[in-house]
Design a protein around this motif. Structure first.
Motif, PDB file in Angstrom:
ATOM      1  N   LEU A 141      16.627   1.698 -17.137  1.00 48.33           N
ATOM      2  CA  LEU A 141      15.206   2.074 -17.354  1.00 48.33           C
ATOM      3  C   LEU A 141      14.339   2.303 -15.958  1.00 48.33           C
ATOM      4  N   ASN A 142      15.126   2.372 -14.811  1.00 44.87           N
ATOM      5  CA  ASN A 142      14.602   2.502 -13.700  1.00 44.87           C
ATOM      6  C   ASN A 142      13.547   3.882 -13.647  1.00 44.87           C
ATOM      7  N   PRO A 143      12.409   3.792 -13.686  1.00 42.99           N
ATOM      8  CA  PRO A 143      11.731   4.887 -13.546  1.00 42.99           C
ATOM      9  C   PRO A 143      11.517   5.887 -12.690  1.00 42.99           C
ATOM     10  N   PHE A 144      12.112   5.354 -11.335  1.00 41.09           N
ATOM     11  CA  PHE A 144      12.076   5.946 -10.083  1.00 41.09           C
ATOM     12  C   PHE A 144      13.234   7.273 -10.066  1.00 41.09           C
ATOM     13  N   LEU A 145      14.166   7.180 -10.658  1.00 41.07           N
ATOM     14  CA  LEU A 145      15.337   7.702 -10.641  1.00 41.07           C
ATOM     15  C   LEU A 145      15.567   8.864 -11.640  1.00 41.07           C
ATOM     16  N   GLU A 146      15.480   9.805 -11.194  1.00 44.14           N
ATOM     17  CA  GLU A 146      15.572  11.334 -11.979  1.00 44.14           C
ATOM     18  C   GLU A 146      17.221  11.561 -12.288  1.00 44.14           C
ATOM     19  N   HIS A 147      17.790  10.763 -13.090  1.00 41.62           N
ATOM     20  CA  HIS A 147      19.239  10.905 -12.872  1.00 41.62           C
ATOM     21  C   HIS A 147      19.513  11.801 -14.331  1.00 41.62           C
ATOM     22  N   ARG A 148      19.776  13.164 -14.323  1.00 42.57           N
ATOM     23  CA  ARG A 148      19.761  14.398 -15.315  1.00 42.57           C
ATOM     24  C   ARG A 148      20.957  14.156 -16.294  1.00 42.57           C
ATOM     25  N   LEU A 149      20.906  14.041 -17.558  1.00 39.56           N
ATOM     26  CA  LEU A 149      21.870  13.903 -18.423  1.00 39.56           C
ATOM     27  C   LEU A 149      22.902  15.276 -18.264  1.00 39.56           C
ATOM     28  N   ALA A 150      22.280  16.298 -17.792  1.00 36.76           N
ATOM     29  CA  ALA A 150      23.025  17.654 -17.530  1.00 36.76           C
ATOM     30  C   ALA A 150      24.202  17.200 -16.467  1.00 36.76           C
ATOM     31  N   ASP A 151      23.614  16.528 -15.296  1.00 38.75           N
ATOM     32  CA  ASP A 151      24.837  16.150 -14.431  1.00 38.75           C
ATOM     33  C   ASP A 151      25.593  15.378 -14.897  1.00 38.75           C
TER      34      ASP A 151
ATOM     35  N   ALA B 165      25.039  11.246 -22.810  1.00 35.78           N
ATOM     36  CA  ALA B 165      25.046  12.593 -22.852  1.00 35.78           C
ATOM     37  C   ALA B 165      25.615  13.201 -24.153  1.00 35.78           C
ATOM     38  N   GLU B 166      26.612  12.643 -24.847  1.00 33.83           N
ATOM     39  CA  GLU B 166      27.117  13.033 -26.152  1.00 33.83           C
ATOM     40  C   GLU B 166      26.034  13.398 -27.040  1.00 33.83           C
ATOM     41  N   CYS B 167      25.355  12.264 -27.369  1.00 34.29           N
ATOM     42  CA  CYS B 167      24.169  12.450 -28.437  1.00 34.29           C
ATOM     43  C   CYS B 167      23.202  13.310 -27.793  1.00 34.29           C
ATOM     44  N   TRP B 168      22.864  13.338 -26.542  1.00 26.08           N
ATOM     45  CA  TRP B 168      21.778  14.479 -25.911  1.00 26.08           C
ATOM     46  C   TRP B 168      22.424  15.896 -26.217  1.00 26.08           C
ATOM     47  N   GLN B 169      23.620  16.064 -25.979  1.00 21.34           N
ATOM     48  CA  GLN B 169      24.324  17.500 -26.437  1.00 21.34           C
ATOM     49  C   GLN B 169      24.086  17.635 -27.845  1.00 21.34           C
ATOM     50  N   GLN B 170      24.552  16.729 -28.891  1.00 18.99           N
ATOM     51  CA  GLN B 170      24.578  16.894 -30.331  1.00 18.99           C
ATOM     52  C   GLN B 170      23.251  17.187 -30.959  1.00 18.99           C
ATOM     53  N   LEU B 171      22.084  16.568 -30.251  1.00 22.55           N
ATOM     54  CA  LEU B 171      20.952  16.667 -30.769  1.00 22.55           C
ATOM     55  C   LEU B 171      20.188  17.714 -30.206  1.00 22.55           C
ATOM     56  N   GLY B 172      20.544  18.579 -29.282  1.00 22.54           N
ATOM     57  CA  GLY B 172      20.128  19.656 -28.732  1.00 22.54           C
ATOM     58  C   GLY B 172      18.635  19.214 -27.806  1.00 22.54           C
ATOM     59  N   SER B 173      18.698  17.819 -27.153  1.00 20.51           N
ATOM     60  CA  SER B 173      17.428  17.418 -26.481  1.00 20.51           C
ATOM     61  C   SER B 173      17.017  18.420 -25.469  1.00 20.51           C
ATOM     62  N   LEU B 174      16.012  18.152 -24.580  1.00 21.77           N
ATOM     63  CA  LEU B 174      15.497  18.755 -23.758  1.00 21.77           C
ATOM     64  C   LEU B 174      16.334  19.052 -22.479  1.00 21.77           C
ATOM     65  N   ALA B 175      16.583  20.225 -21.912  1.00 16.76           N
ATOM     66  CA  ALA B 175      17.609  20.532 -21.077  1.00 16.76           C
ATOM     67  C   ALA B 175      17.501  19.500 -19.817  1.00 16.76           C
ATOM     68  N   ASP B 176      16.298  19.238 -19.310  1.00 15.40           N
ATOM     69  CA  ASP B 176      16.252  18.670 -18.147  1.00 15.40           C
ATOM     70  C   ASP B 176      15.834  16.946 -18.233  1.00 15.40           C
ATOM     71  N   MET B 177      16.469  16.419 -19.656  1.00 23.13           N
ATOM     72  CA  MET B 177      16.245  15.250 -19.735  1.00 23.13           C
ATOM     73  C   MET B 177      16.895  14.006 -18.776  1.00 23.13           C
ATOM     74  N   THR B 178      16.314  13.126 -18.625  1.00 18.82           N
ATOM     75  CA  THR B 178      16.737  12.090 -17.607  1.00 18.82           C
ATOM     76  C   THR B 178      17.193  11.029 -18.317  1.00 18.82           C
ATOM     77  N   VAL B 179      18.035  10.000 -17.694  1.00 20.48           N
ATOM     78  CA  VAL B 179      18.383   8.723 -18.437  1.00 20.48           C
ATOM     79  C   VAL B 179      17.316   7.978 -18.757  1.00 20.48           C
ATOM     80  N   VAL B 180      16.229   7.793 -18.107  1.00 14.89           N
ATOM     81  CA  VAL B 180      15.191   6.886 -18.433  1.00 14.89           C
ATOM     82  C   VAL B 180      14.577   7.442 -19.719  1.00 14.89           C
ATOM     83  N   GLN B 181      14.422   8.822 -19.545  1.00 15.11           N
ATOM     84  CA  GLN B 181      13.946   9.377 -20.723  1.00 15.11           C
ATOM     85  C   GLN B 181      14.680   9.213 -22.174  1.00 15.11           C
TER      86      GLN B 181
END
Length: 372
Positions: A323-333, A263-279
């Motif tokens: 890497l579970n492809p079924f879970l939509e675990h959002r980094l925003a959460d 989540a820290e890296c995601w915030q610093q890089l400005g990645s997609l707002a709805d990015m999930t863990v598997v992504q």
């Protein structure tokens, strides 16, 4: 009807964790009985979820486990009553004075915080509903002590707080003391009630409406063995252990730290707002620094403590979970309450590395802590 298990919290985690375990155990005749759930909030979404819980709901288990693809729907029927903390306070007090043997809670990251609106007057006016969870416990247990001082009672906090049972007991005892409660009652809280330190581990990625959740197949509820402890059920995922700290350390320093560092890296890089863990795990600019942190800054701490083999085994399984492809675990959460989570999940690793005088600089973790 009597409900031996009282639960504070209606969120999707408990729905797919303790409630599911108890439901499966009930079907085998291996649970104390049904659950009465306490709803504390007034939002329309929370009210709709609470209303649906007692009618049964489904949990979708999706992922890979031991090389096998799992897609399973589980019906959960353990919740048999739902009471609103304010509107159903009288019914809740009645249950606490009688049939309850186990209390389970997961009140989110702020659930142990006190509220200045809760005062000592609550012990003299028990019809008034306290605001904070620890204050609710003081009032409910005060009545319990007055009416059934010898009845067994075990409290299982599931909040992600180290030594959560000890922490909650201290909060409740301190609050009772500050309210000038009778010393015998404080002794009852400290010595008679059993406050269990526990660790929960299951990724519950998204809710189903109006109740239910999508979760990974992996699940663990590790509870520290204590005398007089009453278990809510018998279940393969519920492990009674004398080594709770080892379970807690692996989860906090690998899974939870991993989530928060992503989540820290995601915030610093400005990645997609709805990015999930598997992504994120399939994005080199996010996964590469995470793998480096695990390899260079976390595992050496486990190695120095002599538990590197166990940590690597946990990490191998953890990669499959992330890497579970079924879970939509959002980094925003995951990033909610981010600053507090960094202090809880990252700072202890940096501190322990310093105590062990490891030569590694813990650069990436220190940098993450430095960002406000």
């Amino acid at each position: 009807m009597n409900y031996p298990i009282l639960q504070f919290g209606t969120g999707r985690f408990l729905q797919a964790h303790a409630d599911l375990f108890i439901s499966q155990a009930l079907a085998q005749g291996q649970a104390l009985g049904g659950i009465a759930v306490v709803q504390s909030t007034d939002s329309p979404q929370s009210s709709a979820r609470a209303a649906a819980l007692a009618h049964g709901y489904r949990v979708e288990l999706r992922g890979m486990q031991q090389g096998q693809r799992i897609e399973e729907t589980v019906q959960v029927n353990a919740v048999q009553a739902v009471w609103h903390a304010r509107h159903g306070w009288a019914r809740l007090r009645e249950a606490m004075a009688g049939s309850v043997q186990v209390i389970i809670s997961n009140t989110a990251d702020t659930g142990f915080l006190l509220d200045a609106r809760d005062t000592a007057a609550l012990l003299q006016t028990p019809d008034a509903t306290p605001f904070a969870y620890p204050a609710k416990l003081v009032v409910l247990l005060y009545q319990r002590w007055q009416q059934q001082p010898e009845a067994p009672l075990t409290i299982y906090p599931c909040e992600l707080v180290s030594r959560n049972g000890d922490v909650l007991r201290t909060l409740v005892c301190t609050l009772a003391t500050e309210w000038n409660a009778p010393p015998l009652f404080v002794h009852y809280l400290r010595e008679h009630c059993v406050w269990v330190n526990s660790l929960v581990d299951r990724i519950v990625s998204s809710p189903l409406e109006p109740a239910g959740a999508v979760a990974e197949p992996y699940a663990l509820w590790a509870v520290e063995r204590q005398p007089r402890m009453v278990l809510p059920c018998t279940h393969p995922a519920l492990i009674v252990t004398d080594q709770l700290a080892a379970y807690e350390q692996r989860k906090l320093w690998l899974l939870n730290l991993g989530h928060t560092f992503l989540a820290e890296c995601w915030q610093q890089l400005g990645s997609l707002a709805d990015m999930t863990v598997v992504q994120a795990m399939h994005t080199p600019t996010l996964r590469t620094p995470l793998e480096a942190v695990w390899a260079d800054e976390v595992l050496p701490v486990f190695d120095a403590e002599g538990t590197g083999a166990e940590a690597r085994s946990y990490l191998e399984e953890l990669r499959d979970r992330l890497l579970n492809p079924f879970l939509e675990h959002r980094l925003a959460d995951i990033a909610k309450n981010h600053g507090e989570k960094k202090q809880r999940r990252i700072a202890p690793v940096v501190q322990r590395a310093a105590e062990l005088q490891l030569p590694l600089a813990q650069t990436q973790l220190r940098n993450a802590l430095a960002v406000v």
